[in-house]
Motif scaffolding. Structure first.
Motif, short mmCIF file in Angstrom:
data_model
loop_
_atom_site.label_atom_id
_atom_site.label_comp_id
_atom_site.label_asym_id
_atom_site.label_seq_id
_atom_site.Cartn_x
_atom_site.Cartn_y
_atom_site.Cartn_z
N GLY A 231 -13.65 -88.10 -31.55
CA GLY A 231 -13.23 -87.49 -30.30
C GLY A 231 -13.38 -88.35 -29.07
O GLY A 231 -13.56 -89.57 -29.13
N ALA A 232 -13.34 -87.68 -27.92
CA ALA A 232 -13.28 -88.37 -26.64
C ALA A 232 -14.50 -89.23 -26.36
O ALA A 232 -14.41 -90.23 -25.65
CB ALA A 232 -13.09 -87.34 -25.51
N SER A 233 -15.65 -88.83 -26.89
CA SER A 233 -16.88 -89.59 -26.64
C SER A 233 -17.12 -90.68 -27.67
O SER A 233 -18.18 -91.34 -27.65
CB SER A 233 -18.08 -88.64 -26.62
OG SER A 233 -17.98 -87.72 -25.56
N ALA A 234 -16.18 -90.90 -28.56
CA ALA A 234 -16.39 -91.82 -29.68
C ALA A 234 -16.72 -93.23 -29.21
O ALA A 234 -16.27 -93.68 -28.15
CB ALA A 234 -15.15 -91.85 -30.56
N LEU A 235 -17.52 -93.92 -30.00
CA LEU A 235 -17.82 -95.32 -29.74
C LEU A 235 -16.54 -96.15 -29.76
O LEU A 235 -15.67 -95.94 -30.63
CB LEU A 235 -18.79 -95.86 -30.78
CG LEU A 235 -20.23 -95.35 -30.69
CD1 LEU A 235 -20.97 -95.63 -32.00
CD2 LEU A 235 -20.96 -96.01 -29.51
N SER A 236 -16.43 -97.10 -28.85
CA SER A 236 -15.28 -98.00 -28.85
C SER A 236 -15.56 -99.19 -29.76
O SER A 236 -16.71 -99.47 -30.12
CB SER A 236 -15.00 -98.50 -27.44
OG SER A 236 -16.02 -99.40 -27.02
N GLU A 237 -14.50 -99.91 -30.10
CA GLU A 237 -14.68 -101.11 -30.91
C GLU A 237 -15.59 -102.11 -30.22
O GLU A 237 -16.46 -102.72 -30.86
CB GLU A 237 -13.32 -101.75 -31.19
CG GLU A 237 -13.39 -103.05 -31.97
CD GLU A 237 -12.03 -103.72 -32.11
OE1 GLU A 237 -11.96 -104.96 -31.95
OE2 GLU A 237 -11.05 -103.01 -32.38
N ASN A 238 -15.45 -102.27 -28.92
CA ASN A 238 -16.28 -103.22 -28.20
C ASN A 238 -17.74 -102.78 -28.19
O ASN A 238 -18.65 -103.61 -28.30
CB ASN A 238 -15.79 -103.37 -26.76
CG ASN A 238 -16.58 -104.42 -25.99
OD1 ASN A 238 -16.69 -105.57 -26.42
ND2 ASN A 238 -17.14 -104.02 -24.86
#
Length: 659
Positions: free
Chosen positions: A365-372
């Motif tokens: 969802g919206a709070s998910a960890l980003s690749e970076n």
């Protein structure tokens, strides 16, 4: 490589020239320079890293077991078993876990019974399994627990998974790797499966890691290249009393097979201490052997006479094969080329050298960890590991070698990397730890456990003797913590150290005559083969895999051990993980496993802290949410524990305080 070739290579090293003049039996490792005997039987070489063995960088493309080497190991082991009148099943694996041979001697028991030795019932106790599965599990344990910096055995494993460390020392906490036996499971989604040939690992174990003496690592020139496992006595158990010296037939046969392929003496577990206690390596000595392994008959005089190579469906095709070299693409673990420059990082790849777990964004969802964010987390954890002083690695002063895993709240692997020469078992364990921290910190844990299928314990006749309802563990946790919303509100951040506190047969850990934690069996029913929620989550799948092996069911288990999507390789209950937050919102978990559990705690905690300082978007759990705010039964839970003065490049103390 022949014995004469190894001796020639060793003789080119100054200390080995003297050793070869005085010793009739020489280790293959060259880094040891002593007989494969009781420590102190011969003077070790000088105390320098260069002369005593490798420092984690010796493995090369030629560091592998040849077919001839595997045959020699089997011939030596079979000769010892024959001389003892103790026909055995012998398994040899390479370091990534490929099974290179299974040799079953004429008259060897075809099955073995799991038995903790205390008369418990339930769990895996009294389950009968094929002997070759036990031998494979032992061989994998010797291979997976060892590295260039430490050589451990199944006897070592037994010492570190029991209710006290050391076993029998009442009032001491559980073993430092309490619960590690239920890793590398046959249903793990990380471990790769046999595809008819030797290929990329790490591979699964049919029973997890073994605690039954008879599994030893194999080395060539100080480099670990695999393991040997022996099953001959019909009982798959643990060493419950380490104050004596028992001559276990499995261990004696393994020692004979290991001759010429032993670790450097300075790297053996009995040269390594934790909390002032020395690990066990083997009770058997070279002088206890009934044969001289250096003059064992050739394999072709053993094969078809004393026994035969047999197939092991789902593990081995029936023809002896050469192993793979660890750290090369074919092993499934090779140097990173893309994401972690300057960190001496290694990554997992498939048989086509395609990376399996590059950093990716979360799925929740919206709070998910980003690749970076994932990449930064792993970079910072690896950087801490490279600075950290290893706890269980020689030479003293070596840097920690670990695996690091990051997952989201769905349990999806977002990134996985490791430092050079970390023990193989740490890959699956780091992932278990990351998922465990994320799972028990989430508001979904209670519902997921209540929705999981019941567990049906069986006896040796395959009769169901008890049904365990996993929802009962949720109710027990609520009552124990005195929190009616526990595991349902996501209000408490649990690290693996916290969950481990709740998973011991005594609470607090190390006490005696106290009740068990809510995730553990009471001590009267506890053993390393039936420890509570950890095993119960995966029990049905472990048994189903054995049933498949025996031909009782048509299909093998899926790569999900628990029937809970967030925990496909099970849970882990010794320290080394923290949940990841965005403010006070849970977004995943980071797990670390390698060269010491306090180091694992520190690397996960500081890796996340430093990544948060760089990014400003993620953080450790807010202090008021951490499990160390809870005091069940008047005892404060733990969140993490960081070692004192842990860095090689700094004398800094209390490195985790205030963070």
């Amino acid at each position: 490589m022949s014995s004469s070739e190894r001796k020639s290579m060793c003789a080119n090293r100054p200390w080995a020239q003297a050793a070869l003049l005085t010793l009739s039996l020489v280790l293959a490792g060259c880094g040891g320079g002593t007989r494969n005997d009781e420590p102190g039987a011969a003077e070790p070489p000088p105390d320098t890293a260069a002369e005593r063995g490798c420092d984690g960088s010796c493995a090369s493309a030629t560091s592998l077991l040849s077919v001839a080497g595997v045959q020699q190991i089997i011939a030596q082991a079979a000769a010892e078993a024959n001389a003892r009148g103790q026909p055995a099943t012998i398994a040899v694996v390479d370091r990534p876990g490929n099974v290179l041979a299974v040799f079953q001697m004429n008259g060897a028991p075809t099955s073995t019974t799991i038995r903790g030795g205390k008369g418990q019932i339930g769990g895996l106790e009294e389950v009968a399994i094929p002997s070759e599965l036990a031998a494979i599990a032992k061989a994998l344990t010797g291979a997976y627990l060892s590295s260039e910096g430490n050589a451990f055995t199944t006897r070592t494993a037994s010492q570190i998974v029991q209710e006290h460390f050391n076993p029998g020392e009442f009032g001491q906490p559980g073993g430092p790797l309490f619960g590690v036996q239920f890793s590398q499971l046959p249903c793990s989604d990380l471990s790769r499966r046999f595809n008819g040939t030797v290929d990329a690992g790490p591979k699964r174990s049919p029973l997890g890691l073994a605690a039954d003496p008879g599994g030893l690592p194999l080395y060539i020139d100080g480099v670990p290249v695999g393991g040997i496992g022996i099953e001959s006595d019909g009982v798959y158990t643990a060493d419950l009393t380490i104050t004596d010296r028992d001559l276990d037939p499995d261990e004696l046969i393994a020692l004979a097979g290991n001759f010429g392929f032993g670790p450097p003496a300075d790297r053996r577990g009995d040269r390594i201490t934790v909390d002032g206690k020395t690990f066990r390596y083997a009770d058997a000595r070279a002088t206890d052997l009934a044969t001289d392994p250096t003059v064992a008959a050739a394999f072709d005089t053993v094969d078809g006479v004393l026994g035969a190579v047999i197939p092991a469906p789902a593990y081995f095709g029936g023809a002896i094969v050469a192993g793979t070299a660890f750290g090369q693409p074919a092993s499934g673990i090779r140097p990173d080329r893309l994401d972690y420059p300057g960190l001496d990082a290694f990554v997992l790849v498939d048989e086509n050298d395609v990376e399996r777990f590059r950093p990716r964004a979360g799925t929740d969802g919206a709070s998910a960890l980003s690749e970076n964010e994932v990449r930064t987390l792993i970079v910072e954890a690896l950087a801490i590991a490279n600075r950290a002083r290893a706890q269980i690695r020689r030479p003293v002063g070596s840097q920690a070698r670990v695996s690091v895993a990051v997952v989201d709240t769905n349990g999806v692997i977002l990134g996985l990397a490791r430092t050079r020469d970390g023990p193989i078992f740490g890959l699956d364990v780091a992932l278990q730890k990351a998922r465990t921290a994320s799972f028990f910190s989430g508001a979904y844990a209670g519902d997921d456990l209540r929705g999981a299928p019941d567990v049906n314990y069986i006896d040796s006749a395959l009769n169901v003797i008890e049904t365990v309802v996993l929802a009962d563990y949720v109710a027990a946790a609520k009552a124990f913590l005195d929190r009616p919303s526990a595991l349902d509100d996501g209000a408490v951040a649990f690290a693996d150290r916290s969950g481990g506190n709740l998973s011991r047969p005594y609470f607090p850990d190390g006490a005696v005559n106290t009740a068990n934690g809510p995730f553990s069996k009471p001590i009267a029913r506890w053993s390393p083969f039936t420890d509570g929620l950890q095993l119960d989550l995966s029990y049905n799948q472990i048994i189903a895999h054995v049933a498949f092996y025996l031909g009782l069911v048509a299909t093998d288990v899926e790569p999900n051990c628990t029937a809970i999507a967030r925990l496909p390789n099970g849970i882990q209950i010794f320290p080394g993980s923290v949940p990841i937050y965005r403010g006070s919102t849970l977004v995943g978990g980071i797990g670390v496993s390698g060269d010491g559990v306090d180091q694992d705690d520190m690397i996960s905690f500081l890796g996340l802290h430093n990544a948060g300082q760089i990014l400003g978007t993620i953080n450790n759990a807010p202090p008021e949410m951490r499990a160390d705010q809870l005091t069940p039964k008047g005892v404060r839970l733990r969140f993490i524990q960081c070692p004192q003065a842990p860095f090689l490049d700094s004398s800094e103390q209390n490195v985790c305080e205030g963070k």
